[in-house]
Design a protein around this motif. Sequence first.
Motif, mmCIF file in Angstrom:
data_model
loop_
_atom_site.group_PDB
_atom_site.id
_atom_site.type_symbol
_atom_site.label_atom_id
_atom_site.label_comp_id
_atom_site.label_asym_id
_atom_site.label_seq_id
_atom_site.Cartn_x
_atom_site.Cartn_y
_atom_site.Cartn_z
ATOM 1 N N PHE A 153 0.866 -1.181 0.000
ATOM 2 C CA PHE A 153 0.000 0.000 0.000
ATOM 3 C C PHE A 153 0.906 1.237 0.000
ATOM 4 N N LYS A 154 0.699 2.112 -0.951
ATOM 5 C CA LYS A 154 1.612 3.255 -1.112
ATOM 6 C C LYS A 154 0.896 4.558 -0.756
ATOM 7 N N ILE A 155 1.508 5.271 0.172
ATOM 8 C CA ILE A 155 0.996 6.583 0.591
ATOM 9 C C ILE A 155 2.005 7.652 0.170
ATOM 10 N N VAL A 156 1.547 8.651 -0.535
ATOM 11 C CA VAL A 156 2.397 9.796 -0.877
ATOM 12 C C VAL A 156 2.098 10.917 0.106
ATOM 13 N N GLN A 157 3.126 11.339 0.800
ATOM 14 C CA GLN A 157 2.994 12.427 1.765
ATOM 15 C C GLN A 157 3.585 13.699 1.171
ATOM 16 N N ILE A 158 2.791 14.748 1.134
ATOM 17 C CA ILE A 158 3.250 16.057 0.652
ATOM 18 C C ILE A 158 3.447 16.951 1.868
ATOM 19 N N SER A 159 4.638 17.521 1.987
ATOM 20 C CA SER A 159 4.926 18.284 3.203
ATOM 21 C C SER A 159 5.738 19.538 2.896
ATOM 22 N N ASP A 160 5.556 20.542 3.741
ATOM 23 C CA ASP A 160 6.362 21.779 3.712
ATOM 24 C C ASP A 160 6.298 22.496 2.369
ATOM 25 N N ILE A 161 5.093 22.672 1.843
ATOM 26 C CA ILE A 161 4.928 23.391 0.576
ATOM 27 C C ILE A 161 5.064 24.905 0.775
ATOM 28 N N HIS A 162 4.526 25.424 1.873
ATOM 29 C CA HIS A 162 4.608 26.866 2.182
ATOM 30 C C HIS A 162 4.127 27.716 1.002
ATOM 31 N N LEU A 163 2.869 27.586 0.664
ATOM 32 C CA LEU A 163 2.322 28.277 -0.503
ATOM 33 C C LEU A 163 2.447 29.798 -0.415
ATOM 34 N N GLY A 164 2.531 30.320 0.793
ATOM 35 C CA GLY A 164 2.665 31.767 0.945
ATOM 36 C C GLY A 164 3.951 32.321 0.372
ATOM 37 N N ASN A 165 4.938 31.451 0.163
ATOM 38 C CA ASN A 165 6.229 31.903 -0.380
ATOM 39 C C ASN A 165 6.292 31.815 -1.896
ATOM 40 N N TRP A 166 5.231 31.321 -2.525
ATOM 41 C CA TRP A 166 5.286 31.054 -3.957
ATOM 42 C C TRP A 166 4.885 32.247 -4.808
ATOM 43 N N ASN A 167 4.328 33.278 -4.186
ATOM 44 C CA ASN A 167 3.904 34.470 -4.929
ATOM 45 C C ASN A 167 3.011 34.115 -6.112
ATOM 46 N N LEU A 179 5.366 14.173 -10.760
ATOM 47 C CA LEU A 179 6.202 13.441 -9.804
ATOM 48 C C LEU A 179 5.348 12.565 -8.891
ATOM 49 N N ILE A 180 4.221 13.111 -8.443
ATOM 50 C CA ILE A 180 3.340 12.349 -7.571
ATOM 51 C C ILE A 180 2.613 11.254 -8.348
ATOM 52 N N THR A 181 2.163 11.579 -9.538
ATOM 53 C CA THR A 181 1.443 10.603 -10.365
ATOM 54 C C THR A 181 2.318 9.390 -10.678
ATOM 55 N N GLN A 182 3.613 9.638 -10.921
ATOM 56 C CA GLN A 182 4.538 8.542 -11.237
ATOM 57 C C GLN A 182 4.685 7.557 -10.075
ATOM 58 N N GLN A 183 4.385 7.988 -8.874
ATOM 59 C CA GLN A 183 4.509 7.095 -7.719
ATOM 60 C C GLN A 183 3.344 6.106 -7.630
ATOM 61 N N LYS A 184 2.266 6.366 -8.394
ATOM 62 C CA LYS A 184 1.059 5.529 -8.369
ATOM 63 C C LYS A 184 0.578 5.306 -6.926
ATOM 64 N N PRO A 185 0.253 6.371 -6.245
ATOM 65 C CA PRO A 185 -0.123 6.243 -4.824
ATOM 66 C C PRO A 185 -1.526 5.654 -4.633
ATOM 67 N N ASP A 186 -1.692 4.924 -3.543
ATOM 68 C CA ASP A 186 -3.019 4.470 -3.142
ATOM 69 C C ASP A 186 -3.737 5.547 -2.344
ATOM 70 N N MET A 187 -2.954 6.388 -1.696
ATOM 71 C CA MET A 187 -3.523 7.482 -0.902
ATOM 72 C C MET A 187 -2.545 8.653 -0.916
ATOM 73 N N ILE A 188 -3.084 9.857 -0.916
ATOM 74 C CA ILE A 188 -2.256 11.068 -0.884
ATOM 75 C C ILE A 188 -2.642 11.867 0.358
ATOM 76 N N VAL A 189 -1.644 12.251 1.144
ATOM 77 C CA VAL A 189 -1.902 13.065 2.333
ATOM 78 C C VAL A 189 -1.018 14.309 2.293
#
Length: 218
Positions: A153-167, A179-189
């Motif tokens: 079972f594959k979980i992709v964890q997305i962390s520390d994006i800090h959208l406020g710094n992206w302008n 990049l995330i799609t290539q991992q073929k995740p069962d769940m994304i958090v």
Amino acid sequence: MRMYGVVLIVSFLMLFGLDYYLFSQIKRWLKNPFLKVVYWAIPSLLAIILLLIAYGGKALQDNNQYMAQFVWFVFVFLLLYIPKTIYFIFDILNSLVRIVLKNNTMCLRYVGIALGSLFFIAMIYGTVITRFDFEVTTVELKAENLPKEFDEFKIVQISDIHLGNWNKNFDALEKMIPLITQQKPDMIVVTGDLVNNFSDEAIGFEPIFNKLTAPYGK
């Protein structure tokens, strides 16, 4: 409030003392008056900004755009003063060694210059050059009594994006999707620091995150 003002004044004195210490060592190379003005203009500008921040109060802290710019102010402040502090410490140590050993060694001063420069380059590299570089780290979790349903079972964890710094740089965040799609995740958090301070920092990025899909949800 009085104690806060004292701390602020002491901080200014320490910073300008550090700048003066360095200036006394490099002023021989700053023969052009314009260069001297530039040297002192930078810490003076930072001090003025720091005063505005300190006395801006909650009104500024509740302003989304202000907080986004404040992050960059902190970056510039650390970029300038941590290398200076590193050099200062090693130069003082170098002076003590010269007194104790009664020689003219400059070894520790050069170490301070090298370490301060290394820190400066590392901050520029990490914050500017590789700012939008995403990294995929694979971790295999092994746990006793884990239900068989979680085998592979594959979980992709997305962390520390800090959208406020992206302008609102939506194109840069788009690089994350394949990049995330290539991992073929069962769940994304999404965990930790999606934004800096305000939820509305994420406004406009919703269509990008909506492209992410996983069988067991996101």
